[in-house]
Design an enzyme around this catalytic site. Structure first.
Site, PDB file in Angstrom:
ATOM      1  N   SER A 210       0.882  -1.217  -0.123  1.00  0.00           N
ATOM      2  CA  SER A 210      -0.124  -0.104  -0.073  1.00  0.00           C
ATOM      3  C   SER A 210       0.794   1.206   0.025  1.00  0.00           C
ATOM      4  O   SER A 210       0.428   2.114  -0.747  1.00  0.00           O
ATOM      5  CB  SER A 210      -0.918   0.078   1.251  1.00  0.00           C
ATOM      6  OG  SER A 210      -1.571  -1.054   1.123  1.00  0.00           O
ATOM      7  N   HIS A 257       0.648   4.418   4.302  1.00  0.00           N
ATOM      8  CA  HIS A 257      -0.128   5.305   3.235  1.00  0.00           C
ATOM      9  C   HIS A 257       0.315   6.706   3.194  1.00  0.00           C
ATOM     10  O   HIS A 257       0.577   7.249   1.832  1.00  0.00           O
ATOM     11  CB  HIS A 257      -1.559   5.105   3.695  1.00  0.00           C
ATOM     12  CG  HIS A 257      -2.099   3.933   3.555  1.00  0.00           C
ATOM     13  ND1 HIS A 257      -3.562   3.555   3.555  1.00  0.00           N
ATOM     14  CD2 HIS A 257      -1.444   2.647   3.293  1.00  0.00           C
ATOM     15  CE1 HIS A 257      -3.515   2.104   3.206  1.00  0.00           C
ATOM     16  NE2 HIS A 257      -2.395   1.560   3.363  1.00  0.00           N
TER      17      HIS A 257
END
Length: 306
Positions: A210, A257
């Site tokens: 991610s 993230h």
């Protein structure tokens, strides 16, 4: 003649790439003036050209004088992407390879079991159930910053990340070129791992692609703004992902993230806005600076834990 798409008769037509009729675009080849998408853009001294004009086979095909009468095309130089990378026959090859690596390592996780995952996932410092002794980056296992980028917690986790990588990564690889795309992917993922190491609990494991994918999101936004594309769909997708990231109960390492997104924006800006002169130096120099930041964050956190 341009291909156009309109929602109804009399509606304002939107140009589409003459090589990819399913892709709307606001950019045209500076030589033949046909609309081209990011995958077809070849960086020129002024604006962008289409591959046919670069190779001398399009409407703008010209010959330079001299050369013993044989004639040479004006586009004798190797065609380049928006960021200055060489155009390749398969512009998504590296994305396919990255997806293949992630799937292969997930199969290894399934075959070997949790001991494999615990040995290579992101963890600051902790005792793990299946490996004796204290484990983690603070114990000198710095490889975890990288290996965690290719591991996943389950099939759904893997599927969601690989679909995102294909949708976002493929077009971005075509626009940047393989080397620059790989550099962007690597520094974004490492930045996400470093911020996770710095801010997350040392005994909280994390894993997944991610961070790197959020870096691709950030760079895609920079590229779309550079090309004057409609950024609303990308913003909507990014907002949805950020909402999921910070929603309690999903157990997502938001640090990865955010770290990946920031690194992707910074690196992506250098990739698409660097001037032609010293372009590679600026692009890879920015990647090096991001890696320096990763190293600093890692050393600071290690100092705190040891």
């Amino acid at each position: 003649m341009d291909h156009v798409a309109s929602s109804a008769p009399g509606a304002r037509s939107v140009p589409v790439c003459y090589r990819h009729p399913d892709r709307e675009t606001g950019v045209r080849c500076t030589r033949c003036e046909r609309p081209i998408c990011p995958e077809c853009m070849v960086s020129a001294s002024v604006g962008f050209q289409c591959p046919e004009c670069v190779h001398g086979g399009g409407p703008a095909h010209q010959h330079t004088p001299g050369g013993g009468g044989a004639g040479r095309t004006m586009a004798a130089a190797r065609p380049r992407t928006v960021a200055g990378g060489p155009i390749t026959a398969d512009p998504r090859l590296l994305t396919k390879v990255l997806i293949g690596i992630n799937i292969a390592l997930f199969l290894v996780q399934l075959a070997v079991g949790e001991s494999f995952t615990q040995r290579f996932e992101m963890i600051g410092q902790a005792y793990t159930p299946l490996i004796p002794g204290v484990q983690g980056i603070a114990q000198g296992q710095y490889y975890r910053l990288l290996t965690a980028m290719f591991l996943h917690a389950g099939f759904t986790h893997l599927l969601f990340n690989m679909l995102s990588l294909w949708w976002i990564g493929g077009p971005l690889e075509a626009a940047l070129g393989r080397a620059r795309y790989l550099a962007l992917y690597a520094v974004s993922g490492l930045a996400g791992s470093a911020l996770t190491y710095l801010l997350a609990a040392p005994n909280a494991p994390s894993l997944g692609a991610s961070g790197a994918i959020f870096g691709l999101f950030g760079a895609t936004g920079v590229l779309m703004r550079r090309l004057n594309y409609d950024m609303r769909p990308l913003f909507a997708l990014l907002v949805i992902n950020l909402i999921i990231t910070f929603t309690p109960g999903f157990n997502i390492a938001w640090q990865a993230h955010v770290g990946g997104l920031v690194a992707g924006v910074v690196t992506g800006y250098a990739m698409v806005h660097a001037p032609r002169r010293n372009r590679a130096l600026i692009q890879y120099g920015t990647c090096a600076l991001v890696l320096v930041a990763v190293a600093v964050l890692t050393l600071v956190r290690t100092g705190q834990l040891t």
